[in-house]
Design an enzyme around this catalytic site. Structure first.
Site, PDB file in Angstrom:
ATOM      1  N   GLU A 115     -20.018   3.399 -10.077  1.00 30.77           N
ATOM      2  CA  GLU A 115     -20.506   2.038 -10.217  1.00 30.77           C
ATOM      3  C   GLU A 115     -20.209   1.471 -11.599  1.00 30.77           C
ATOM      4  O   GLU A 115     -20.239   2.183 -12.594  1.00 30.77           O
ATOM      5  CB  GLU A 115     -22.002   1.987  -9.915  1.00 30.77           C
ATOM      6  CG  GLU A 115     -22.213   1.923  -8.421  1.00 30.77           C
ATOM      7  CD  GLU A 115     -23.649   2.094  -7.986  1.00 30.77           C
ATOM      8  OE1 GLU A 115     -24.534   2.091  -8.847  1.00 30.77           O
ATOM      9  OE2 GLU A 115     -23.863   2.219  -6.775  1.00 30.77           O
ATOM     10  N   CYS A 128     -20.600  -2.358 -18.326  1.00 33.87           N
ATOM     11  CA  CYS A 128     -21.085  -0.983 -18.466  1.00 33.87           C
ATOM     12  C   CYS A 128     -20.225  -0.093 -17.571  1.00 33.87           C
ATOM     13  O   CYS A 128     -20.211  -0.264 -16.352  1.00 33.87           O
ATOM     14  CB  CYS A 128     -22.558  -0.936 -18.042  1.00 33.87           C
ATOM     15  SG  CYS A 128     -23.238   0.717 -18.119  1.00 33.87           S
ATOM     16  N   CYS A 135     -22.896  14.093 -13.923  1.00 37.11           N
ATOM     17  CA  CYS A 135     -22.980  14.534 -15.323  1.00 37.11           C
ATOM     18  C   CYS A 135     -23.378  16.001 -15.334  1.00 37.11           C
ATOM     19  O   CYS A 135     -24.232  16.406 -14.549  1.00 37.11           O
ATOM     20  CB  CYS A 135     -24.026  13.689 -16.059  1.00 37.11           C
ATOM     21  SG  CYS A 135     -24.096  14.012 -17.828  1.00 37.11           S
ATOM     22  N   CYS A 139     -30.579  15.741 -18.454  1.00 34.01           N
ATOM     23  CA  CYS A 139     -31.696  15.071 -19.111  1.00 34.01           C
ATOM     24  C   CYS A 139     -32.769  14.813 -18.051  1.00 34.01           C
ATOM     25  O   CYS A 139     -32.453  14.303 -16.968  1.00 34.01           O
ATOM     26  CB  CYS A 139     -31.234  13.780 -19.767  1.00 34.01           C
ATOM     27  SG  CYS A 139     -29.902  14.076 -20.957  1.00 34.01           S
ATOM     28  N   CYS A 142     -33.289  11.296 -16.343  1.00 33.28           N
ATOM     29  CA  CYS A 142     -32.101  10.559 -15.886  1.00 33.28           C
ATOM     30  C   CYS A 142     -31.704  10.990 -14.483  1.00 33.28           C
ATOM     31  O   CYS A 142     -31.536  12.191 -14.224  1.00 33.28           O
ATOM     32  CB  CYS A 142     -30.946  10.816 -16.850  1.00 33.28           C
ATOM     33  SG  CYS A 142     -29.379  10.121 -16.305  1.00 33.28           S
ATOM     34  N   CYS A 368     -29.909   1.146 -16.052  1.00 30.34           N
ATOM     35  CA  CYS A 368     -29.529   2.458 -16.595  1.00 30.34           C
ATOM     36  C   CYS A 368     -30.173   3.585 -15.813  1.00 30.34           C
ATOM     37  O   CYS A 368     -31.347   3.519 -15.478  1.00 30.34           O
ATOM     38  CB  CYS A 368     -30.065   2.630 -18.010  1.00 30.34           C
ATOM     39  SG  CYS A 368     -29.277   1.636 -19.211  1.00 30.34           S
TER      40      CYS A 368
HETATM   41  N1  SAH Z   1     -24.496  10.151 -21.041  1.00 27.03           N
HETATM   42  C1  SAH Z   1     -24.569   9.152 -22.031  1.00 27.03           C
HETATM   43  C2  SAH Z   1     -24.337   7.747 -21.533  1.00 27.03           C
HETATM   44  C3  SAH Z   1     -24.908   7.353 -20.205  1.00 27.03           C
HETATM   45  S1  SAH Z   1     -26.626   7.065 -20.076  1.00 27.03           S
HETATM   46  C4  SAH Z   1     -25.878   9.233 -22.760  1.00 27.03           C
HETATM   47  O1  SAH Z   1     -26.759   9.962 -22.310  1.00 27.03           O
HETATM   48  O2  SAH Z   1     -26.005   8.597 -23.787  1.00 27.03           O
HETATM   49  C5  SAH Z   1     -26.940   5.499 -20.871  1.00 27.03           C
HETATM   50  C6  SAH Z   1     -28.372   5.389 -21.430  1.00 27.03           C
HETATM   51  O3  SAH Z   1     -29.331   5.255 -20.358  1.00 27.03           O
HETATM   52  C7  SAH Z   1     -28.784   6.620 -22.215  1.00 27.03           C
HETATM   53  O4  SAH Z   1     -29.448   6.279 -23.409  1.00 27.03           O
HETATM   54  C8  SAH Z   1     -29.719   7.299 -21.253  1.00 27.03           C
HETATM   55  O5  SAH Z   1     -30.560   8.167 -21.929  1.00 27.03           O
HETATM   56  C9  SAH Z   1     -30.422   6.126 -20.612  1.00 27.03           C
HETATM   57  N2  SAH Z   1     -31.108   6.439 -19.353  1.00 27.03           N
HETATM   58  C10 SAH Z   1     -30.779   7.352 -18.422  1.00 27.03           C
HETATM   59  N3  SAH Z   1     -31.662   7.343 -17.406  1.00 27.03           N
HETATM   60  C11 SAH Z   1     -32.568   6.392 -17.679  1.00 27.03           C
HETATM   61  C12 SAH Z   1     -33.713   5.876 -17.005  1.00 27.03           C
HETATM   62  N4  SAH Z   1     -34.087   6.363 -15.825  1.00 27.03           N
HETATM   63  N5  SAH Z   1     -34.385   4.882 -17.591  1.00 27.03           N
HETATM   64  C13 SAH Z   1     -33.993   4.358 -18.781  1.00 27.03           C
HETATM   65  N6  SAH Z   1     -32.921   4.792 -19.458  1.00 27.03           N
HETATM   66  C14 SAH Z   1     -32.213   5.805 -18.928  1.00 27.03           C
HETATM   67 FE1  SF4 Z   2     -25.938  12.762 -18.544  1.00 24.90          FE
HETATM   68 FE2  SF4 Z   2     -27.958  11.145 -17.937  1.00 24.90          FE
HETATM   69 FE3  SF4 Z   2     -28.214  12.848 -19.969  1.00 24.90          FE
HETATM   70 FE4  SF4 Z   2     -26.565  10.726 -20.224  1.00 24.90          FE
HETATM   71  S1  SF4 Z   2     -28.797  10.662 -19.974  1.00 24.90           S
HETATM   72  S2  SF4 Z   2     -26.144  12.862 -20.791  1.00 24.90           S
HETATM   73  S3  SF4 Z   2     -25.795  10.559 -18.074  1.00 24.90           S
HETATM   74  S4  SF4 Z   2     -27.955  13.411 -17.790  1.00 24.90           S
END
Ligand code: SAH
Ligand code: SF4
Length: 391
Positions: A115, A128, A135, A139, A142, A368
């Site tokens: 997406e 974006c 991934c 995290c 996420c 996000c």
């Molecule tokens: N992997 C990279 C970039 C993709 S995530 C990273 O982790 O930086 C882009 C941003 O969205 C990151 O700061 C991530 O921590 C945040 N993010 C992921 N899941 C989220 C959620 N459920 N709510 C709010 N932010 C989130």
């Molecule tokens: Fe991967 Fe989500 Fe962590 Fe970014 S925030 S590194 S997309 S698991």
């Protein structure tokens, strides 16, 4: 000496050149395109000029048809058409939110889907984009991290996301028309799916193409790469891409960050902060964006806000507070608006810009951490409905 284990990339990377069939010119660096043209019979003497011509057609004018490359001879165009293709990922669906946010679902080789989200604002339009399908990192807040990793995107698939959005926004220049200065797609953020620094070479090559002054020509100051903190690759990002950096910081103690962003166990806060301190000088960029997802009762206390200020002392920074986007089964809750406000005030009073990120495109699940997985859920529920109704 760094005693830590080298980065393992247990990710399937598609070879840049398919073993057979015409080669895609999209995603090749200028040097790679030169080599490809020479391999196809172009003389070494002419190759550089041909790259310049083809490059402009593809990346400045947005052309996909060799036949229309009128400054090349008919024979040369025919050779190109036989040997190469100019191919973008296929757009499967496009959704437009009430607030103007556009979400594209694009299909890449192997049938995977990624997406891409376009967010219009008054002074800019931000795209974006994703760097991986899924991934490898996990995290805990996420949703992308809960998906099984599928693969790294190629440079073509990464810059291809920018090109399909430009197609949809009809933003390629029209020959003879006056140059339009204000761009609809003016900024790129690598904040979609995946960890860009686990796919470094392809991300670098794609962003170099997007920055190339003879083509899409986006300034490196308008490209922001977000990483969870792959420390050794941060210095390379400064040296080899030079874009803006955003860091998914999210916690102010190693104990909490270990839980939220497990890569912290390998590169804890002290190592990360050292790398971040060095970044602006090497990349000549202005400020680092600290992303901080607001999780109720986990990382959102006044003490956290004060610790955060202490930790980043001396780093030119902007702190981006992200209200947690909840997903079904998520182990966290979004902090209350009052809590987010109080946290933001402490940071603001310490002299930092602390915008709270407005959720955009919520009606189309474009926020996000919701990308792709939401589509998968939609499909699943459709399948479930079909099962239940017997249709
Ligand atoms: N992997 C990279 C970039 C993709 S995530 C990273 O982790 O930086 C882009 C941003 O969205 C990151 O700061 C991530 O921590 C945040 N993010 C992921 N899941 C989220 C959620 N459920 N709510 C709010 N932010 C989130
Ligand atoms: Fe991967 Fe989500 Fe962590 Fe970014 S925030 S590194 S997309 S698991």
């Amino acid at each position: 000496m760094d005693a830590k284990a080298p980065i393992t990339q247990d990710v399937l990377t598609i070879p840049r050149k398919a073993p057979e069939g015409p080669q895609n010119l999209i995603g090749l660096s200028r040097d790679q395109m030169r080599d490809a043209l020479i391999a196809a019979g172009t003389s070494e003497k002419q190759a550089k000029m041909r790259v310049g011509q083809i490059w402009q057609w593809i990346y400045h004018w947005g052309l996909r048809d060799f036949e229309q490359m009128t400054n090349l001879s008919k024979e040369y165009r025919a050779m190109l058409a036989e040997t190469f293709v100019i191919e973008l990922p296929e757009v499967v669906t496009r959704q437009i939110s009430d607030d103007g946010t556009r979400k594209y679902l694009v299909r890449i080789a192997g049938g995977h889907e990624v997406e891409v989200v376009y967010i219009p604002e008054t002074d800019r339009g931000t795209l974006c984009i994703s760097s991986q399908v899924g991934c490898t990192l996990t995290c805990s807040f996420c949703h992308t991290g809960t998906q099984k990793l599928v693969r790294n995107l190629t440079a073509a698939e990464i810059v291809g996301q920018v090109m399909v959005a430009r197609d949809d926004l009809e933003e390629w220049p029209v020959p003879g028309a006056p140059r339009v200065e204000a761009r609809l797609l003016s900024n790129i953020v690598l904040m979609g799916m995946g960890e860009p620094l686990y796919n470094f070479d392809n991300v670098r090559d794609a962003m170099k193409i997007a920055m190339d002054p003879e083509g899409i020509s986006l300034s490196r100051r308008r490209i922001t790469l977000s990483t969870s903190g792959v420390v050794p690759e941060i210095a390379r990002t400064a040296a080899e891409i030079g874009c803006q950096l955003a860091i998914s910081f999210h916690a102010t103690t190693d104990e909490v960050r270990d839980r939220l962003v497990p890569i912290n166990k390998r590169w804890p806060l002290a190592d990360l902060l050292d790398a971040l301190r060095a970044y602006p000088k090497v990349s000549n960029s202005e400020r680092i964006t600290f992303e901080y997802v607001m999780l109720d009762g986990v990382n959102d206390s006044d003490a956290d806000a004060r610790r955060l200020i202490k930790l980043i002392d001396g780093i030119p920074a902007k702190i981006n507070l992200i209200p947690f986007n909840e997903w079904p089964g998520a182990p966290y809750k979004r902090s209350s608006n009052n809590r987010i406000r109080a946290f933001a005030d402490i940071i603001y009073n310490a002299g930092y810009a602390s915008p709270v990120r407005k959720p955009r495109g919520e009606d189309i699940m474009a926020a996000c951490g919701q990308l792709k997985s939401a589509t998968e859920r939609a499909r699943k529920s459709k399948a479930q409905i079909a099962q239940e109704t017997g249709l």
